[in-house]
Design an enzyme around this catalytic site. Structure first.
Site, PDB file in Angstrom:
ATOM      1  CB  CYS A  62     -10.009  36.179  11.399  1.00  0.00           C
ATOM      2  SG  CYS A  62      -9.570  37.889  11.646  1.00  0.00           S
ATOM      3  CB  THR A 116       6.066   4.010  12.784  1.00  0.00           C
ATOM      4  OG1 THR A 116       6.682   3.369  11.681  1.00  0.00           O
ATOM      5  CG2 THR A 116       6.625   3.468  14.086  1.00  0.00           C
TER       6      THR A 116
END
Ligand code: PLP
Length: 365
Positions: A296, A205
């Site tokens: 990181c 949708t």
């Protein structure tokens, strides 16, 4: 149409009046975006953003021999690396010291190419049209235009690419919506199944209110593009001057101030002698929002992968921050930001923390 009307209760796939109303709002948004970007409405597929659009574009084509610049955003690099792990050949075009791709001769087997329009770290505009002109017809060309759409005129058909991605939140629209444009007649198998929506290319949708918001934001930005571009250019130049007065020595990463080959809302600057992650934290406390590369896994901050492939010297790489401006940014704000940056940079240089390593380099393509 007002956003409140567009968000009417209906599902755009429903046949009743509320559904038809939502469908109408969705198709109006699609037509508006198509016309602003020089595409046909049936070439526009709404997605959850550019990450999804880039993944769809690359993995849908499932390339076996392709080319990409080393400059690309992680949501282009990673699906390509995924293809590499499945045996595909990926040739990585290098980058010069100013942040522009250096195109290489094309291999005859190559059938897919990725090159972004404007870089997300430096703003450097890449030679997309020139590369498209010399591509054989059978080569599909995907362009991540996220950093350029809304800031510069972007015409899908004139660029000569096969597919193009854009994201609404980069031009003042809502977060969580983007588009993938794909030229008519291109075979693009879907990656998801179980819905007929958007020609089956992206089942599920559709996010009608977000699509309407995206179209409205793009229309607004394009209507005011020239004056906003000029303001951003002036902001970039003024900020650079203020920084020079308060935080020299500096290094400019990317195109020169005043260059026409840059999206002016971005400025990437290094403060040699400082550690970018510590500077970022000090600036956050001083309410100046900016960024380094990416976070990181250990939670510390990595240097920018883009600056790494530009091969800037280590002291420049480890002290780089990226600043972005909005057309609504005030000149007084950037002067005040430069004052606070000057203080943070002086403190950082005096503390002597600049000589510590940040994080190992492990993000090269
Ligand atoms: N491509 C580029 C060049 C970007 O700068 C970004 C986001 O920063 C993306 C893709 C991802 O866009 P989104 O946040 O809509 O997934």
């Amino acid at each position: 149409m007002r956003l409140a009307e567009a968000t009417a209760y209906g599902n755009p796939s429903s046949a009743h009046a509320q559904g038809r109303k939502a469908r109408q709002a969705l198709e109006n948004a699609r037509e508006q975006i198509a016309s602003l970007l020089g595409a046909h409405p049936d070439e526009v597929t709404f997605t959850s953003g550019a990450t999804e659009a880039n993944n769809l574009a690359i993995l849908g084509q499932a390339p076996t021999h392709c080319v990409a610049s080393q400059l690309e955003h992680p949501c282009v690099l990673e699906p390509l690396r995924q293809r590499e792990r499945h045996g595909a050949v990926v040739e990585w075009w290098p980058v010069d010291l100013k942040g522009y791709v250096v195109p290489q001769p094309l291999h005859p087997n190559m059938h897919f190419l990725c090159l972004m329009l404007a870089n997300h770290e430096t703003g450097a505009l890449q030679p997309v049209r020139a590369v498209a002109e010399r591509l054989p017809r059978q080569v599909a060309f995907h362009c991540d235009a996220v950093q350029a759409v809304g800031k510069l005129p972007v015409h899908f058909h004139e660029l000569g690419v096969t597919s193009l991605s854009a994201s609404a939140h980069k031009f003042g629209g809502p977060k969580g919506i983007g588009v993938l444009l794909v030229t008519r007649g291109t075979k693009w198998p879907p990656l998801m199944f179980g819905g007929h929506q958007q020609q089956g290319r992206r089942p599920g949708t559709e996010a009608v209110p977000l699509a309407v918001g995206m179209a409205a934001a793009l229309a607004y930005r394009m209507q005011h593009q020239r004056e906003q571009y000029e303001k951003l250019e002036q902001l970039r130049a003024a900020f650079w001057t203020h920084l020079h007065q308060r935080a020299a020595p500096l290094a400019l990463n990317g195109p020169e101030i005043g260059s026409a080959e840059v999206v002016p809302g971005t400025l990437n600057v290094s403060f040699p002698g400082c550690r970018a992650d510590l500077l970022l934290m000090a600036l956050d406390l001083a309410q100046v929002a900016c960024s380094t590369g990416s976070a990181c896994s250990s939670g510390s901050l990595l240097p920018s992968p883009v600056l790494q492939v530009m091969c800037v010297p280590d002291s420049v790489l480890r002290s780089a921050l990226r600043f972005s401006f909005d057309p609504n940014t005030e000149f007084a704000d950037i002067e005040e930001a430069a004052n606070r940056i000057g203080t943070a940079v002086r403190n950082s240089r005096e503390s002597g923390f600049g000589s510590v390593q940040i994080c190992e380099r492990n993000h090269l393509p």
